[in-house]
Design a protein around this motif. Structure first.
Motif, PDB file in Angstrom:
ATOM      1  N   LEU B  57     -25.552  12.344  -1.033  1.00  0.00           N
ATOM      2  CA  LEU B  57     -26.534  11.959  -0.013  1.00  0.00           C
ATOM      3  C   LEU B  57     -27.809  11.496  -0.704  1.00  0.00           C
ATOM      4  CD1 LEU B  57     -27.808  12.146   2.927  1.00  0.00           C
ATOM      5  CD2 LEU B  57     -28.270  14.550   2.391  1.00  0.00           C
ATOM      6  N   VAL B  58     -28.379  10.417  -0.188  1.00  0.00           N
ATOM      7  CA  VAL B  58     -29.662   9.921  -0.693  1.00  0.00           C
ATOM      8  C   VAL B  58     -30.667  10.001   0.447  1.00  0.00           C
ATOM      9  CG1 VAL B  58     -30.899   7.966  -1.701  1.00  0.00           C
ATOM     10  CG2 VAL B  58     -28.481   8.338  -2.260  1.00  0.00           C
ATOM     11  N   PHE B  89     -26.889   7.769   3.502  1.00  0.00           N
ATOM     12  CA  PHE B  89     -28.288   7.431   3.255  1.00  0.00           C
ATOM     13  C   PHE B  89     -29.116   7.850   4.465  1.00  0.00           C
ATOM     14  CE2 PHE B  89     -28.049   4.831  -0.592  1.00  0.00           C
ATOM     15  CZ  PHE B  89     -26.689   4.584  -0.665  1.00  0.00           C
ATOM     16  N   ALA B  90     -30.216   8.538   4.216  1.00  0.00           N
ATOM     17  CA  ALA B  90     -31.044   9.040   5.309  1.00  0.00           C
ATOM     18  C   ALA B  90     -32.506   8.739   5.048  1.00  0.00           C
ATOM     19  CB  ALA B  90     -30.851  10.543   5.473  1.00  0.00           C
ATOM     20  N   GLU B  91     -33.254   8.602   6.141  1.00  0.00           N
ATOM     21  CA  GLU B  91     -34.689   8.414   6.020  1.00  0.00           C
ATOM     22  C   GLU B  91     -35.398   9.478   6.842  1.00  0.00           C
ATOM     23  OE1 GLU B  91     -37.979   4.796   6.293  1.00  0.00           O
ATOM     24  OE2 GLU B  91     -35.833   4.368   6.334  1.00  0.00           O
ATOM     25  N   VAL B  92     -36.445  10.043   6.256  1.00  0.00           N
ATOM     26  CA  VAL B  92     -37.238  11.075   6.921  1.00  0.00           C
ATOM     27  C   VAL B  92     -38.671  10.579   7.019  1.00  0.00           C
ATOM     28  CG1 VAL B  92     -38.132  13.425   6.755  1.00  0.00           C
ATOM     29  CG2 VAL B  92     -35.774  12.932   6.029  1.00  0.00           C
ATOM     30  N   ASP B  93     -39.180  10.464   8.241  1.00  0.00           N
ATOM     31  CA  ASP B  93     -40.588  10.102   8.413  1.00  0.00           C
ATOM     32  C   ASP B  93     -41.425  11.344   8.106  1.00  0.00           C
ATOM     33  OD1 ASP B  93     -43.210   9.640   9.459  1.00  0.00           O
ATOM     34  OD2 ASP B  93     -42.398   8.015  10.687  1.00  0.00           O
ATOM     35  N   ILE B 112     -37.707   9.796  -3.151  1.00  0.00           N
ATOM     36  CA  ILE B 112     -36.266   9.676  -2.914  1.00  0.00           C
ATOM     37  C   ILE B 112     -35.548  10.810  -3.627  1.00  0.00           C
ATOM     38  CG2 ILE B 112     -34.220   8.231  -3.091  1.00  0.00           C
ATOM     39  CD1 ILE B 112     -37.702   6.709  -3.410  1.00  0.00           C
ATOM     40  N   VAL B 113     -34.770  11.562  -2.860  1.00  0.00           N
ATOM     41  CA  VAL B 113     -34.011  12.685  -3.402  1.00  0.00           C
ATOM     42  C   VAL B 113     -32.526  12.335  -3.418  1.00  0.00           C
ATOM     43  CG1 VAL B 113     -33.388  15.107  -3.106  1.00  0.00           C
ATOM     44  CG2 VAL B 113     -35.697  14.345  -2.536  1.00  0.00           C
ATOM     45  N   PHE B 114     -31.876  12.607  -4.545  1.00  0.00           N
ATOM     46  CA  PHE B 114     -30.442  12.352  -4.693  1.00  0.00           C
ATOM     47  C   PHE B 114     -29.685  13.675  -4.712  1.00  0.00           C
ATOM     48  CE2 PHE B 114     -30.579   7.845  -5.809  1.00  0.00           C
ATOM     49  CZ  PHE B 114     -31.903   7.691  -6.178  1.00  0.00           C
ATOM     50  N   PHE B 115     -28.693  13.787  -3.819  1.00  0.00           N
ATOM     51  CA  PHE B 115     -27.817  14.953  -3.802  1.00  0.00           C
ATOM     52  C   PHE B 115     -26.420  14.539  -4.233  1.00  0.00           C
ATOM     53  CE2 PHE B 115     -30.437  18.061  -1.620  1.00  0.00           C
ATOM     54  CZ  PHE B 115     -31.347  17.281  -0.931  1.00  0.00           C
ATOM     55  N   ARG B 116     -25.731  15.467  -4.891  1.00  0.00           N
ATOM     56  CA  ARG B 116     -24.343  15.231  -5.275  1.00  0.00           C
ATOM     57  C   ARG B 116     -23.494  16.337  -4.669  1.00  0.00           C
ATOM     58  NH1 ARG B 116     -24.321  15.123 -11.245  1.00  0.00           N
ATOM     59  NH2 ARG B 116     -24.484  17.391 -11.099  1.00  0.00           N
TER      60      ARG B 116
END
Lengths: 76, 257
Positions: B57-58, B89-93, B112-116
């Motif tokens: 997830l990004v 892919f997600a965006e957080v306001d 930007i946070v990268f999850f594996r």
């Protein structure tokens, strides 16, 4: 964990160094530094020199008794 | 003819229904790949669970007033079809969903946070961050963490073929412990610093992601430690060698940079 003296002895008996200095960077973390001068390294690419040194400690590096060897290996 | 229904009708999933010109109506549902706009902590946690079905997830923390966030958003949108739901892919306001920012300890935008997806529990492991709108770092992390979307281990007949592929990818490939932004070993951190200092572009593989790769590459390369740096499938060396090559002024040339 491996004794500094053991590391130095193995290098001396295998690589005919004119100079050999071994330091424990962090014995707890099993990190050691070795600085070796030997004619054996003459004309030898850097990668091969490091591989020669690593090969001497193959078992310890695989088992984790040595986590990392910092190597400086020069022919003169 | 195309029918559209309001998105709320499908419980926050957007679907498109289409009719072909046939005697009997033929209806199919197509899920459109899109950026997920997160509006609550509960929704965010559900999304992380859903990401466990894929590679990871990004999450892009943004704000409407933030100009660099637009560039980041555009770039990430460009990757949606390539990863085809294997990576979400997600965006957080950040102004509106403050509890998600607090949960992830994010205090600026863009961030930007990268999850594996961890192989054991399918949970999302936070493995890398990009602070600010550094598009080149975004790309480096995407390629390094998720490949091209198709080149996972299962695509290769055996480990050696996989290792040959990984080490031969274009440009400088560094096998490291952790990631550039979250290194797990001092040598990895120092190697990355050398690359950044000299402006050397690279991709990485985090050997913590796979025991098989971590142990297999040591045998494949006959090199017992990490980091390991490759160009064109050929081992250049570890941190020591890169550091010494830098001192002698040869590193950039040897890395064909």
């Amino acid at each position: 964990m491996v004794a500094v003296a053991e590391i130095e002895a193995r290098i001396r008996s295998n690589l005919e160094p004119t100079s050999c200095e071994v330091t424990a960077i962090s014995e707890e973390d099993r990190k050691y530094s070795v600085a070796i001068v030997s004619h054996i390294f003459e004309g030898m690419p850097l990668l091969k020199r490091h591989r020669m040194v690593n090969d001497l400690f193959k078992e310890e590096l695989l088992s984790g008794d040595i986590h990392a060897l910092t190597i400086v290996a020069n022919p003169s | 003819m195309v029918f559209f229904f309001p998105s709320f009708f499908f419980h926050n999933h957007d679907r498109e229904l289409s009719c072909g010109k046939v005697s009997k109506a033929f209806i199919y549902i197509k899920k459109i790949h899109k950026m997920r706009r997160v509006s609550s902590l509960k929704e965010y946690n559900s999304l992380k669970e859903e990401a466990g079905n894929g590679l990871g997830l990004v999450v892009h923390f943004s704000a409407s007033w933030c100009e660099p966030c637009k560039n980041v958003g555009s770039m990430l949108e460009g990757y949606l079809s390539q990863y085809n739901q294997k990576v979400l892919f997600a965006e957080v306001d950040a102004d509106l969903v403050t509890n998600v920012c607090e949960a992830e300890n994010v205090e600026c935008v863009p961030f930007i946070v990268f999850f594996r997806t961890s192989s054991r529990e399918r949970a999302q492991e936070r493995v890398a961050d990009v602070v600010g709108g550094k598009l080149d770092h975004l790309e480096m992390n995407l390629v390094s963490l998720y490949g091209n979307g198709h080149d996972t281990r299962e695509s290769f007949p055996d480990l050696n073929e996989y290792l040959k592929y990984l080490t031969s990818r274009k440009g400088v490939v560094a096998f490291i412990t952790g990631t550039p932004s979250r290194p797990r070993c001092g040598f990895t951190g120092r190697l990355v610093e050398i690359f950044y200092e000299l402006g050397i572009k690279f991709i990485y593989y985090d050997v913590w992601a796979s025991d098989e790769v971590c142990e297999g590459l040591k045998k494949y390369s006959e090199w017992p430690t990490y980091p390991q740096v490759y160009v064109d499938g050929e081992l250049i060396g570890g941190y020591d060698i890169c550091s010494q090559l830098k001192e002698s002024g040869e590193l950039k040339a040897i890395l064909k940079h």
